[in-house]
Design an enzyme around this catalytic site. Structure first.
Site, PDB file in Angstrom:
ATOM      1  N   ASN A 270      28.938-107.656-107.886  1.00  0.00           N
ATOM      2  CA  ASN A 270      30.205-108.382-108.056  1.00  0.00           C
ATOM      3  C   ASN A 270      30.505-108.740-109.512  1.00  0.00           C
ATOM      4  OD1 ASN A 270      30.086-110.258-104.906  1.00  0.00           O
ATOM      5  ND2 ASN A 270      30.997-108.273-105.381  1.00  0.00           N
ATOM      6  N   TRP A 271      29.462-108.748-110.358  1.00  0.00           N
ATOM      7  CA  TRP A 271      29.694-109.038-111.780  1.00  0.00           C
ATOM      8  C   TRP A 271      30.618-107.994-112.398  1.00  0.00           C
ATOM      9  CZ3 TRP A 271      28.657-113.669-113.516  1.00  0.00           C
ATOM     10  CH2 TRP A 271      27.582-114.396-112.996  1.00  0.00           C
TER      11      TRP A 271
ATOM     12  N   ASP B 130      33.082-109.907 -95.617  1.00  0.00           N
ATOM     13  CA  ASP B 130      33.866-108.899 -96.331  1.00  0.00           C
ATOM     14  C   ASP B 130      35.341-108.914 -95.895  1.00  0.00           C
ATOM     15  OD1 ASP B 130      34.373-106.848 -98.055  1.00  0.00           O
ATOM     16  OD2 ASP B 130      33.526-105.282 -96.787  1.00  0.00           O
TER      17      ASP B 130
HETATM   18  C1  FPP Z   1      34.232-109.908 -99.970  1.00  0.00           C
HETATM   19  O1  FPP Z   1      35.605-109.789-100.014  1.00  0.00           O
HETATM   20  C2  FPP Z   1      33.714-111.214-100.293  1.00  0.00           C
HETATM   21  C3  FPP Z   1      33.097-111.551-101.467  1.00  0.00           C
HETATM   22  C4  FPP Z   1      33.065-110.769-102.707  1.00  0.00           C
HETATM   23  C5  FPP Z   1      32.372-112.787-101.512  1.00  0.00           C
HETATM   24  C6  FPP Z   1      33.260-113.944-101.674  1.00  0.00           C
HETATM   25  C7  FPP Z   1      32.973-114.891-100.620  1.00  0.00           C
HETATM   26  C8  FPP Z   1      33.631-116.015-100.513  1.00  0.00           C
HETATM   27  C9  FPP Z   1      34.715-116.441-101.420  1.00  0.00           C
HETATM   28  C10 FPP Z   1      33.213-116.968 -99.552  1.00  0.00           C
HETATM   29  C11 FPP Z   1      32.241-117.795-100.311  1.00  0.00           C
HETATM   30  C12 FPP Z   1      31.643-118.757 -99.479  1.00  0.00           C
HETATM   31  C13 FPP Z   1      31.026-119.825 -99.944  1.00  0.00           C
HETATM   32  C14 FPP Z   1      30.378-120.675 -98.940  1.00  0.00           C
HETATM   33  C15 FPP Z   1      30.978-120.209-101.366  1.00  0.00           C
HETATM   34  P1  FPP Z   1      36.171-108.608-100.885  1.00  0.00           P
HETATM   35  O2  FPP Z   1      36.784-109.182-102.094  1.00  0.00           O
HETATM   36  O3  FPP Z   1      35.090-107.606-101.149  1.00  0.00           O
HETATM   37  O4  FPP Z   1      37.245-108.035 -99.933  1.00  0.00           O
HETATM   38  P2  FPP Z   1      37.835-106.563 -99.948  1.00  0.00           P
HETATM   39  O5  FPP Z   1      36.712-105.645 -99.557  1.00  0.00           O
HETATM   40  O6  FPP Z   1      38.924-106.630 -98.952  1.00  0.00           O
HETATM   41  O7  FPP Z   1      38.328-106.301-101.351  1.00  0.00           O
END
Ligand code: FPP
Length: 245
Positions: free
Chosen positions: A70-71, A22
């Site tokens: 996340n969608w 995160d």
């Molecule tokens: C959270 O950050 C992370 C995600 C939504 C997942 C995304 C993960 C990656 C890009 C790494 C993927 C790894 C692989 C191996 C494909 P956030 O956007 O929720 O951060 P925030 O809470 O600061 O907004």
């Protein structure tokens, strides 16, 4: 104080480490960059942690890469995450092969566009024989969805007579989860200072040790990973029992 690999007991490592990566968005925002730059950097960090886990001999590593929730993010961000995932699968296949890492997707893979589904299946197939380490990417995953899906299949088996009420227990229930052979996580790491589970592995974390880091995922490192393993080793795991009077 810096912790090196020698500060941890390599004979007492967790069998399964799960990570909620995160803080990518906040990392980018702090630098005045678009959120997607945080995700790009996040992929690089994930790569380093995967290599480290392999080097240490951790058999299962699960990364929460894309949740069902996340969608609902803005379309551009979802598209970029899918693009990054596709690139990741293409770029990393040689590394997974070289390091004998089995790749498994966990979640409702059918939610993804066909080309991405094909890439996921291709990498799963190409690495299926490896047993030294399994990298699990949670993709369109939610713990509640996993439990409800299991109940749907299970109810069907009841109706068809394939499962009797008396036979329903923890072991049989697990057969209905996405990846029945996956051991429960021993350690769950979450970065970015948020102290919650956010729908990851709900059934499986009953006795998992939780570790929260204030670092944003793009700032997480191999050294921090080793630090979390060291902390895990200092915990006394009782599984609800008492060992000393
Ligand atoms: C959270 O950050 C992370 C995600 C939504 C997942 C995304 C993960 C990656 C890009 C790494 C993927 C790894 C692989 C191996 C494909 P956030 O956007 O929720 O951060 P925030 O809470 O600061 O907004």
């Amino acid at each position: 104080m810096s912790l090196s690999q020698t500060d941890i007991d390599l004979t007492n490592l967790p069998r399964h480490v799960a990570i909620i990566m995160d803080g990518n968005g906040r990392w980018a925002k702090k630098r005045g960059l678009p959120r997607v730059m945080g995700h790009k950097r996040g992929v690089e960090v994930a790569r380093r942690i995967i290599i480290k886990a392999r080097e240490l001999g951790i058999p299962y590593l699960s990364l929460f890469a894309f949740s069902k929730e996340n969608w609902q993010r803005p379309r551009l961000e979802v598209e970029t995450l899918l693009k990054l995932l596709g690139e990741y699968l293409e770029n990393e296949l040689p590394l997974l092969m070289e390091k004998s890492i089995r790749f498994k997707a966990l979640g409702d893979v059918e939610d993804f566009p066909e080309d991405l589904r094909d890439k996921i299946r291709e990498v799963e197939r190409a690495t299926a024989a490896f047993r030294e380490m399994t990298l699990v990417l949670a993709l369109s995953y939610s713990g509640r969805a996993e439990i409800l899906r299991a109940i749907r299949f299970l109810t069907k088996d009841f109706k068809d007579g394939g499962l009797k009420e008396i036979d329903l227990n923890d072991e049989t229930f697990r057969q209905y989860l996405y990846f029945p052979e996956l051991p429960d996580p021993d350690l769950l790491i979450r970065t970015s200072g948020e102290i919650r589970i956010s729908n990851f592995f709900l059934y499986q974390i009953a006795y998992t040790e939780l570790y929260f880091s204030d670092l944003l995922w793009p700032d997480f490192s191999e050294e921090e990973f080793v630090k979390a393993l060291g902390e895990y080793q200092r915990r006394e795991r009782r599984f609800g029992r008492v060992y000393e009077f």
